[in-house]
Design an enzyme around this catalytic site. Structure first.
Site, PDB file in Angstrom:
ATOM      1  N   ARG A 156       0.814  -1.217   0.000  1.00  0.00           N
ATOM      2  CA  ARG A 156       0.000   0.000   0.000  1.00  0.00           C
ATOM      3  C   ARG A 156       0.848   1.267   0.000  1.00  0.00           C
ATOM      4  NH1 ARG A 156      -5.526  -0.814   1.467  1.00  0.00           N
ATOM      5  NH2 ARG A 156      -5.963  -2.940   0.821  1.00  0.00           N
TER       6      ARG A 156
ATOM      7  N   ARG B 101      -3.965   6.189   0.461  1.00  0.00           N
ATOM      8  CA  ARG B 101      -4.550   7.388   1.065  1.00  0.00           C
ATOM      9  C   ARG B 101      -3.616   8.221   1.927  1.00  0.00           C
ATOM     10  NH1 ARG B 101      -9.564   4.312   3.274  1.00  0.00           N
ATOM     11  NH2 ARG B 101      -7.874   2.816   3.291  1.00  0.00           N
TER      12      ARG B 101
ATOM     13  N   ARG C  89      -8.398  11.216  -5.712  1.00  0.00           N
ATOM     14  CA  ARG C  89      -9.577  10.539  -5.156  1.00  0.00           C
ATOM     15  C   ARG C  89     -10.754  11.481  -4.918  1.00  0.00           C
ATOM     16  NH1 ARG C  89     -12.649   7.883  -4.028  1.00  0.00           N
ATOM     17  NH2 ARG C  89     -12.621   6.640  -2.144  1.00  0.00           N
TER      18      ARG C  89
ATOM     19  N   ASP D  16      -6.415  -3.716  -7.230  1.00  0.00           N
ATOM     20  CA  ASP D  16      -6.951  -4.306  -5.997  1.00  0.00           C
ATOM     21  C   ASP D  16      -7.168  -5.797  -6.181  1.00  0.00           C
ATOM     22  OD1 ASP D  16      -8.178  -3.057  -3.313  1.00  0.00           O
ATOM     23  OD2 ASP D  16      -9.171  -4.940  -3.804  1.00  0.00           O
TER      24      ASP D  16
ATOM     25  N   TYR E 282     -13.673 -13.727   0.741  1.00  0.00           N
ATOM     26  CA  TYR E 282     -14.380 -12.488   0.373  1.00  0.00           C
ATOM     27  C   TYR E 282     -15.672 -12.815  -0.382  1.00  0.00           C
ATOM     28  CZ  TYR E 282     -11.452  -8.502   1.617  1.00  0.00           C
ATOM     29  OH  TYR E 282     -10.813  -7.513   2.307  1.00  0.00           O
TER      30      TYR E 282
HETATM   31  O1  CP3 Z   1       0.135   0.431  -3.134  1.00  0.00           O
HETATM   32  C1  CP3 Z   1      -0.284  -0.733  -3.206  1.00  0.00           C
HETATM   33  O2  CP3 Z   1      -0.029  -1.608  -2.353  1.00  0.00           O
HETATM   34  C2  CP3 Z   1      -1.037  -1.138  -4.441  1.00  0.00           C
HETATM   35  C3  CP3 Z   1      -2.439  -1.108  -4.353  1.00  0.00           C
HETATM   36  C4  CP3 Z   1      -3.265  -2.059  -3.523  1.00  0.00           C
HETATM   37  C5  CP3 Z   1      -4.562  -1.707  -3.114  1.00  0.00           C
HETATM   38  N1  CP3 Z   1      -5.130  -2.808  -2.572  1.00  0.00           N
HETATM   39  C6  CP3 Z   1      -5.152  -0.390  -3.301  1.00  0.00           C
HETATM   40  C7  CP3 Z   1      -6.283   0.013  -2.466  1.00  0.00           C
HETATM   41  C8  CP3 Z   1      -3.038  -3.392  -3.134  1.00  0.00           C
HETATM   42  C9  CP3 Z   1      -1.792  -4.237  -3.278  1.00  0.00           C
HETATM   43  C10 CP3 Z   1      -4.247  -3.845  -2.536  1.00  0.00           C
HETATM   44  C11 CP3 Z   1      -4.415  -5.222  -2.061  1.00  0.00           C
HETATM   45  C12 CP3 Z   1      -5.596  -5.526  -1.269  1.00  0.00           C
HETATM   46  N2  CP3 Z   1      -6.863  -5.082  -1.423  1.00  0.00           N
HETATM   47  C13 CP3 Z   1      -5.616  -6.451  -0.203  1.00  0.00           C
HETATM   48  C14 CP3 Z   1      -4.449  -7.259   0.264  1.00  0.00           C
HETATM   49  C15 CP3 Z   1      -3.568  -6.462   1.143  1.00  0.00           C
HETATM   50  C16 CP3 Z   1      -4.093  -6.291   2.518  1.00  0.00           C
HETATM   51  O3  CP3 Z   1      -4.297  -5.116   2.880  1.00  0.00           O
HETATM   52  O4  CP3 Z   1      -4.292  -7.289   3.194  1.00  0.00           O
HETATM   53  C17 CP3 Z   1      -6.927  -6.498   0.306  1.00  0.00           C
HETATM   54  C18 CP3 Z   1      -7.386  -7.344   1.470  1.00  0.00           C
HETATM   55  C19 CP3 Z   1      -7.698  -5.636  -0.498  1.00  0.00           C
HETATM   56  C20 CP3 Z   1      -9.136  -5.377  -0.370  1.00  0.00           C
HETATM   57  C21 CP3 Z   1      -9.419  -3.979  -0.038  1.00  0.00           C
HETATM   58  N3  CP3 Z   1      -9.268  -2.914  -0.892  1.00  0.00           N
HETATM   59  C22 CP3 Z   1      -9.889  -3.471   1.206  1.00  0.00           C
HETATM   60  C23 CP3 Z   1     -10.159  -4.313   2.420  1.00  0.00           C
HETATM   61  C24 CP3 Z   1     -10.017  -2.107   1.046  1.00  0.00           C
HETATM   62  C25 CP3 Z   1     -10.604  -1.142   2.039  1.00  0.00           C
HETATM   63  C26 CP3 Z   1      -9.758  -0.909   3.185  1.00  0.00           C
HETATM   64  C27 CP3 Z   1      -8.656   0.043   2.856  1.00  0.00           C
HETATM   65  O5  CP3 Z   1      -7.509  -0.243   3.204  1.00  0.00           O
HETATM   66  O6  CP3 Z   1      -8.964   1.082   2.288  1.00  0.00           O
HETATM   67  C28 CP3 Z   1      -9.590  -1.761  -0.257  1.00  0.00           C
HETATM   68  C29 CP3 Z   1      -9.525  -0.433  -0.840  1.00  0.00           C
HETATM   69  C30 CP3 Z   1      -8.234   0.017  -1.376  1.00  0.00           C
HETATM   70  N4  CP3 Z   1      -7.366  -0.760  -2.076  1.00  0.00           N
HETATM   71  C31 CP3 Z   1      -7.730   1.341  -1.309  1.00  0.00           C
HETATM   72  C32 CP3 Z   1      -6.515   1.333  -1.989  1.00  0.00           C
HETATM   73  C33 CP3 Z   1      -5.597   2.496  -2.241  1.00  0.00           C
HETATM   74  C34 CP3 Z   1      -8.410   2.517  -0.660  1.00  0.00           C
HETATM   75  C35 CP3 Z   1      -9.428   3.015  -1.579  1.00  0.00           C
HETATM   76  C36 CP3 Z   1      -9.797   4.434  -1.323  1.00  0.00           C
HETATM   77  O7  CP3 Z   1      -9.128   5.315  -1.856  1.00  0.00           O
HETATM   78  O8  CP3 Z   1     -10.782   4.642  -0.625  1.00  0.00           O
END
Ligand code: CP3
Length: 661
Positions: free
Chosen positions: A336, A340, A349, A385, A462
């Site tokens: 990540r 954000r 965003r 994602d 999921y």
């Molecule tokens: O920079 C990076 O790592 C690349 C982008 C990336 C995102 N999601 C962007 C994202 C990666 C590698 C992921 C993987 C991901 N997504 C996982 C595995 C990693 C982990 O955290 O365990 C999981 C479980 C998800 C599912 C997911 N996506 C959730 C649970 C959420 C909401 C919670 C959160 O952290 O915001 C997301 C949304 C998400 N994925 C955002 C981003 C930048 C936030 C979206 C926003 O801008 O509101």
């Protein structure tokens, strides 16, 4: 006998010499047409006059400085000298002079002899860095008016010799030979010509020297450049890591490397994957190429565009660490790292929803690249994602502010599982591939791009739960109550993920990470039964040469099992201590991790202390990639992330300094 002869009709070049007949038999057994091109002949150790002249001077203490250019050369030199002088005497004499090894391989050879060295040369370890190091350390190692021996292996290095002479050194060149070209190079020439003419399908390499000799002969034939290009349309299979490294250092991608570095597994694995690799190399525009079981077309299309991935990734510190090669500092990137906590991201965003960003190749690529540049990470991860694939399955996906992801049509029964369609990621997830191509174009060439997907268990949970869950009750209930249904669901996810990840690699991702974020809710026995076999299958089918990082949280209770899935890098969370974790995982795998993300909310000196601790646990061992134990928290200050990356670089450089002395 094999059931299906998967190499049927394919022309296979064999560069092995001594065991060429055995190789030919193995290839024929798989239906392939073997072309024998012996590429080397052993030189008797006694045929090394320069080495003996060097030994005489060494024993009389007439050598002041010894520069070691290669690891193989260093070992060969000692073996040659040992034919006439006891090893202990040679080692004692070496201890009396100043030794400058060019890079990690001669250092390793010296370590084996317990001989220390005077100076270490920084990466990329060419003659330029070597001379620069000498210039910067005249007080330690002087070369002016002194006798400087230069061990050469295979090829000489006129620039280095000239540079030393320009600095007043009396240079003694010490070429050592172990392998020569065979007496008859006719068959080798014929095979090189066939490769260039597009008449060869597979090339099998069984030792590192072979590729050097192939190019030596190609140079004689004035075919060096066409040969290099032609390898881009041939399945290049290598027996093991050293051979692969030698091939890569010639600018050629390795497509297949078996887990066990032996000839049998090499041919078997090549037979398994050759057609899929051929298809993807010759027709990269066709997504189906990623299907490992696809019977590829054998039509040649020399104008087919090449993959967007750079051909030579040898200089990336991150990829080297994935392969457990020595690096001069510990590479770092953060899960990540684009998100954000970054203002640039929040500004985008404000205008565009998360899913829209993912679907827009320009925005996704821009965020990917900017994040890497801003924090100075050693790798970039594509902005995307793990849940996008759920949408491709037609289940409906939404990201609601505050609540995270929610899946509209959850999987609850046999009908739901059966209705999950076979997907073609090139269609439904083509935007991810486009973003990868775009990001690869704009990233610095030495910064690798990581692709990713969710692990089968995490995705299944999921799809069953519909979103976040505290106890995963529905998932656990389904897997235990109907094992066949669970199997069917997992296999559908695995099949789609194989195509998806290989498609990402084909588009330019140079490593892939598989996120098993929720797997920690399982017991060891449940993991072994319901998750491991599917992760294993997915990892096994990722195209060779693409390192796989398998990351999970809460894997402490079953880390040994988790690392059995076959990934070359294991990502661990911060609940385990990295040193102990690595011991459990095994040093034959690289490790990624594992700073607690909440430490990034603390002052920089506390971050520094935490970094020191983790680097201490890794102990300078090759194959550590620094990362967090989970993703960057949204409230993290950007400057702390930047400080973290800097500290990892600085402190690991110092560490490696300490290690080598
Ligand atoms: O920079 C990076 O790592 C690349 C982008 C990336 C995102 N999601 C962007 C994202 C990666 C590698 C992921 C993987 C991901 N997504 C996982 C595995 C990693 C982990 O955290 O365990 C999981 C479980 C998800 C599912 C997911 N996506 C959730 C649970 C959420 C909401 C919670 C959160 O952290 O915001 C997301 C949304 C998400 N994925 C955002 C981003 C930048 C936030 C979206 C926003 O801008 O509101």
């Amino acid at each position: 006998m094999t059931k299906t002869q998967k190499l049927t009709g394919l022309n296979v070049a064999i560069f092995e010499s001594r065991l060429s007949k055995t190789m030919a038999d193995l290839v024929s057994l798989q239906g392939g047409i073997p072309f024998l091109a012996p590429s080397m002949k052993e030189v008797p150790l006694e045929n090394n006059p320069a080495a003996f002249r060097f030994a005489e001077k060494l024993l009389k203490q007439e050598i002041d400085v010894l520069i070691l250019l290669t690891g193989v050369g260093t070992r060969t030199l000692v073996s040659v000298l040992e034919t006439r002088t006891p090893k202990q005497e040679i080692v004692e004499a070496l201890k009396k002079i100043q030794i400058v090894p060019r890079g990690p391989k001669p250092i390793k050879a010296l370590n084996e002899l317990s001989v220390s060295y005077a100076l270490a040369v920084p990466e990329p370890n060419t003659w330029r860095e070597l001379l620069k190091t000498l210039d910067g350390n005249r007080d330690k190692v002087a070369v002016k008016d002194r006798v400087v021996a230069v061990q050469e292996y295979g090829i000489s290095n006129p620039e280095l010799v000239a540079g030393l002479e320009a600095r007043g050194a009396k240079v003694l060149r010490v070429p050592v030979y172990r392998w020569a070209l065979p007496d008859d190079i006719g068959p080798l020439k014929a095979v090189i010509q066939k490769i260039v003419d597009g008449k060869m399908d597979v090339a099998l390499f069984t030792t590192a020297v072979q590729i050097d000799h192939v190019f030596q002969v190609a140079r004689q034939m004035c075919l060096e450049v066409p040969l290099k290009e032609a390898f881009g349309r041939v399945v290049v299979a290598s027996v093991g890591p050293d051979t692969s490294e030698a091939i890569r250092s010639c600018g050629i991608a390795v497509d297949i490397q078996p887990v066990t570095p032996k000839m049998g597994p090499l041919v078997v694995e090549t037979a398994e994957r050759a057609r899929a690799v051929l298809e993807s190399k010759r027709h990269p525009e066709r997504s189906e190429a990623c299907l490992p079981d696809r019977q590829g077309s054998q039509h040649r299309d020399s104008s087919a565009p090449q993959s967007a991935a750079p051909q030579n990734d040898g200089d990336s510190v991150f990829l080297k660490a994935c392969r457990r090669e020595k690096t001069s500092f510990t590479p770092v990137w953060l899960m990540r790292q684009a998100g954000r906590y970054m203002k640039d991201y929040r500004l985008i965003r404000d205008r565009v929803s998360f899913l829209e960003i993912c679907r827009n190749k320009d925005l996704a690529a821009e965020i990917t690249v900017k994040a890497q540049e801003k924090i100075g990470a050693d790798a970039a991860i594509i902005f995307s994602d793990i849940l996008l694939i759920v949408e491709a399955f037609g289940l409906g996906l939404e990201f609601t502010k505050g609540d995270g992801p929610s899946i509209q049509r959850t999987i609850r029964n046999a009908k739901d599982v059966e209705a999950i369609p076979e997907i073609n990621p090139a269609e439904s997830l083509g935007y991810v591939f486009q973003a990868i191509r775009q990001a690869r174009k704009t990233l610095r060439p030495d910064i690798p791009l990581i692709g990713f997907a969710g692990a089968p268990f995490t995705l299944a949970s999921y799809m069953i739960e519909g979103g976040a869950s505290k106890d995963f009750a529905r998932t656990k209930n389904l897997m235990a109550s109907d094992e066949n249904l669970w199997k069917l669901l997992m296999q559908k996810i695995v099949r789609a993920s194989i195509k998806y990840l290989n498609g990402q690699a084909e588009a330019g991702a140079q490593a892939v990470q598989i996120f098993d974020s929720w797997v920690g809710c399982l017991t060891a026995a449940q993991y072994e039964k319901y998750a491991l076999p599917y992760s294993k299958e997915l990892i096994r089918e990722i195209r060779a040469g693409t390192p796989v990082i398998y990351f999970g949280t809460g894997t402490g209770p079953f880390l040994e099992k988790f690392s059995e899935a076959g990934a070359s890098v294991i990502g661990v969370d911060h609940k385990v201590e990295l040193g102990a974790a690595w011991r459990r995982i095994g040093y034959d795998k690289a490790i990624q991790g594992n700073l607690d993300p909440s430490v990034l909310l603390k002052p920089v000196d506390e971050i520094t202390e935490a970094v020191k601790k983790i680097l201490g646990y890794a102990a300078g061992r090759a194959g550590h990639i620094f990362n967090l134990g989970h993703g960057v928290l949204p409230e993290t200050p950007l400057e702390n992330v930047i400080a973290l990356v800097d500290r990892v670089h600085e402190l690991s450089r110092k560490n490696s300094g300490k290690q080598v002395k």
